[in-house]
Design a protein around this motif. Structure first.
Motif, short mmCIF file in Angstrom:
data_model
loop_
_atom_site.label_atom_id
_atom_site.label_comp_id
_atom_site.label_asym_id
_atom_site.label_seq_id
_atom_site.Cartn_x
_atom_site.Cartn_y
_atom_site.Cartn_z
N PRO A 192 0.81 -1.22 0.00
CA PRO A 192 0.00 0.00 0.00
C PRO A 192 0.85 1.27 0.00
O PRO A 192 0.50 2.25 -0.67
CB PRO A 192 -0.84 -0.13 1.28
N ASP A 193 1.94 1.28 0.78
CA ASP A 193 2.82 2.46 0.80
C ASP A 193 3.42 2.71 -0.58
O ASP A 193 3.57 3.87 -1.00
CB ASP A 193 3.93 2.28 1.83
N ALA A 194 3.79 1.63 -1.28
CA ALA A 194 4.35 1.79 -2.62
C ALA A 194 3.30 2.35 -3.57
O ALA A 194 3.61 3.17 -4.45
CB ALA A 194 4.86 0.45 -3.13
N HIS A 195 2.06 1.94 -3.40
CA HIS A 195 0.98 2.46 -4.24
C HIS A 195 0.85 3.97 -4.06
O HIS A 195 0.77 4.73 -5.04
CB HIS A 195 -0.33 1.76 -3.90
N THR A 196 0.86 4.41 -2.80
CA THR A 196 0.79 5.84 -2.52
C THR A 196 1.99 6.56 -3.10
O THR A 196 1.86 7.64 -3.69
CB THR A 196 0.71 6.07 -1.00
N GLY A 197 3.18 5.97 -2.93
CA GLY A 197 4.40 6.59 -3.44
C GLY A 197 4.41 6.73 -4.94
O GLY A 197 4.85 7.74 -5.49
N LEU A 198 3.92 5.71 -5.64
CA LEU A 198 3.87 5.77 -7.10
C LEU A 198 2.92 6.87 -7.56
O LEU A 198 3.24 7.65 -8.48
CB LEU A 198 3.43 4.42 -7.67
N VAL A 199 1.76 6.95 -6.93
CA VAL A 199 0.80 8.00 -7.29
C VAL A 199 1.39 9.37 -7.03
O VAL A 199 1.28 10.29 -7.86
CB VAL A 199 -0.52 7.80 -6.51
N ASP A 200 2.04 9.53 -5.88
CA ASP A 200 2.67 10.82 -5.54
C ASP A 200 3.77 11.18 -6.53
O ASP A 200 4.05 12.37 -6.75
CB ASP A 200 3.25 10.78 -4.13
N ALA A 201 4.41 10.14 -7.12
CA ALA A 201 5.49 10.38 -8.09
C ALA A 201 4.94 10.59 -9.50
O ALA A 201 5.71 10.72 -10.45
CB ALA A 201 6.45 9.20 -8.08
N GLY A 202 3.62 10.62 -9.63
CA GLY A 202 3.02 10.84 -10.93
C GLY A 202 2.88 9.59 -11.79
O GLY A 202 2.68 9.68 -13.00
N ILE A 203 2.98 8.43 -11.15
CA ILE A 203 2.87 7.15 -11.87
C ILE A 203 1.56 6.49 -11.50
O ILE A 203 1.22 6.37 -10.31
CB ILE A 203 4.04 6.22 -11.49
N ARG A 204 0.82 6.07 -12.49
CA ARG A 204 -0.44 5.38 -12.23
C ARG A 204 -0.20 3.88 -12.19
O ARG A 204 0.06 3.27 -13.24
CB ARG A 204 -1.47 5.73 -13.30
N PRO A 205 -0.25 3.24 -11.02
CA PRO A 205 0.03 1.80 -10.95
C PRO A 205 -1.01 1.00 -11.73
O PRO A 205 -2.19 1.37 -11.81
CB PRO A 205 -0.04 1.50 -9.46
N ALA A 206 -0.56 -0.12 -12.28
CA ALA A 206 -1.48 -1.03 -12.97
C ALA A 206 -2.34 -1.79 -11.98
O ALA A 206 -3.32 -2.43 -12.38
CB ALA A 206 -0.70 -2.00 -13.84
N GLY A 207 -1.98 -1.73 -10.71
CA GLY A 207 -2.73 -2.43 -9.67
C GLY A 207 -1.83 -2.75 -8.50
O GLY A 207 -0.72 -2.23 -8.38
N THR A 208 -2.31 -3.63 -7.65
CA THR A 208 -1.57 -4.06 -6.47
C THR A 208 -0.90 -5.41 -6.75
O THR A 208 -1.14 -6.04 -7.79
CB THR A 208 -2.50 -4.21 -5.28
N LEU A 209 -0.10 -5.88 -5.80
CA LEU A 209 0.50 -7.21 -5.94
C LEU A 209 -0.58 -8.28 -6.04
O LEU A 209 -0.45 -9.23 -6.82
CB LEU A 209 1.43 -7.49 -4.76
N ASP A 210 -1.67 -8.11 -5.30
CA ASP A 210 -2.76 -9.07 -5.41
C ASP A 210 -3.35 -9.08 -6.82
O ASP A 210 -3.72 -10.15 -7.34
CB ASP A 210 -3.85 -8.75 -4.38
N ASP A 211 -3.44 -7.93 -7.44
CA ASP A 211 -3.93 -7.86 -8.82
C ASP A 211 -2.98 -8.59 -9.76
O ASP A 211 -3.41 -9.29 -10.69
CB ASP A 211 -4.09 -6.40 -9.26
#
Length: 347
Positions: free
Chosen positions: A56-75
């Motif tokens: 979850p922290d990585a998801h927040t960090g990616l968004v803050d860095a302007g990167i839209r994640p393709a999903g989570t590890l579970d995805d």
């Protein structure tokens, strides 16, 4: 036939190379990669492949860095048939319950203990025993080289016992700024060093002892072997046994390849991605045979050698290719691997 869907968890030294190799395979589909970092390492992947957030922290960090994640590890797990875990040492062992709960086959790397999966893998030695398994461990770079080279001589009926000295690189090149060894050499604190016993997890009958030290360099490892043969043999017999095995390539001092750095530079000149050498590079002109003893030295690219083994492990776990030689051939052809770096390949 449907392609094998593969996810990679950990986009570091090994992970990024595995991801590229999987992407190059005609029978595999790279679903994406997951990581916890949000800096240049993962940002370099964004234009080329789907990036998932490992936490979850990585998801927040990616968004803050302007990167839209393709999903989570579970995805990522939900879309994958196989997950290749290339996270740092001991992290993969903690991740296995998550993979198993998702019903995904998993491959870990040599930093984990053999007991983590109950199976250790080198394609030319024990591909068949991995067929259909849920888990396997691709052994470390040095252990992979030991199994390839000593296994080739063992398969030819030539090897009785082996005693080796390993001069290991101090750290990965990209981490050189974090510390390392300067103007010294650091022996591993026990004999045998861990590589010999680890090789026995793949070839249980191997009589091998290794001694290792870390040197003040960051590019590749160097092995020196004294081999007791089963009988008196000629130099040509030993060379022929090595030539008969996959993923061993010859280099020669007579060609000016006189040190580790010269082979590293050759890989760049050959156009290898990232300068990678997937093969074990044996100095052909240094192979010496005296009666029933043989001596040789070779070079191991710690960043790349396990990549083709990982690709083959994917096929073995899923059972899509049951013939080890067929999988090895496909992987090696796709990556452009050679048996001699400067002499044209024999037809």
């Amino acid at each position: 036939m449907d392609r094998i869907r593969v996810g990679v968890n950990g986009y570091g030294v090994i992970g990024k190379r595995v991801a590229d190799a999987v992407h190059a395979q005609p029978d595999m589909h790279l679903v994406g990669v997951a990581d916890i970092v949000t800096d240049w390492r993962i940002r370099s992947a964004v234009p080329r492949l789907p990036v998932f957030a490992a936490t979850p922290d990585a998801h927040t960090g990616l968004v803050d860095a302007g990167i839209r994640p393709a999903g989570t590890l579970d995805d990522l797990l939900a879309q994958s048939d196989v997950i290749v875990d290339t996270t740092p040492k001991h992290v993969a062992a903690r991740n296995l319950p998550r993979y198993q709960a998702a019903g995904v086959k998993a491959i870990v790397q040599g930093g984990e203990a053999h007991d983590t999966t109950g199976h250790s893998f080198v394609a030319q030695a024990n591909y068949a025993t991995a067929l259909g398994r849920d888990l396997t461990r691709v052994v470390s770079c040095n252990t992979t080289s030991i199994v390839r080279v000593l296994g080739a001589l063992d398969d030819a009926g030539l090897l009785l016992r082996a005693r080796g000295v390993l001069i290991r690189r101090a750290t990965d090149p990209w981490e050189s700024h974090l510390g390392g060894i300067m103007n010294t050499m650091v022996p591993e604190p026990v004999i045998p060093s861990h590589q010999g016993p680890d090789a026995k997890t793949v070839l249980p009958g191997l009589d091998v002892v290794t001694i290792a030290a870390k040197g003040a360099h960051t590019q590749t490892h160097n092995h020196y072997w004294t081999l007791q043969l089963t009988r008196e043999a000629s130099r040509d017999e030993v060379l022929d046994a090595l030539r008969a095995a996959p993923r061993i390539a010859f280099i020669r001092m007579s060609d000016g390849l006189v040190a580790l750095n010269s082979t590293v530079e050759l890989m760049r000149d050959l156009g290898r991605p990232r300068g990678d050498m997937w093969e074990v590079a044996v100095w052909e002109d240094l192979v010496t045979v005296d009666g029933d003893e043989a001596y040789l030295t070779y070079q191991v690219c710690n960043e790349a050698i396990v990549v083709p083994e990982t690709v083959d492990a994917i096929r073995a776990l899923t059972g899509t290719v049951t013939d080890p030689a067929a999988s090895i051939r496909l992987t090696d052809t796709t990556l452009g691997m050679r048996q001699d770096f400067l002499t044209p390949e024999r037809s």
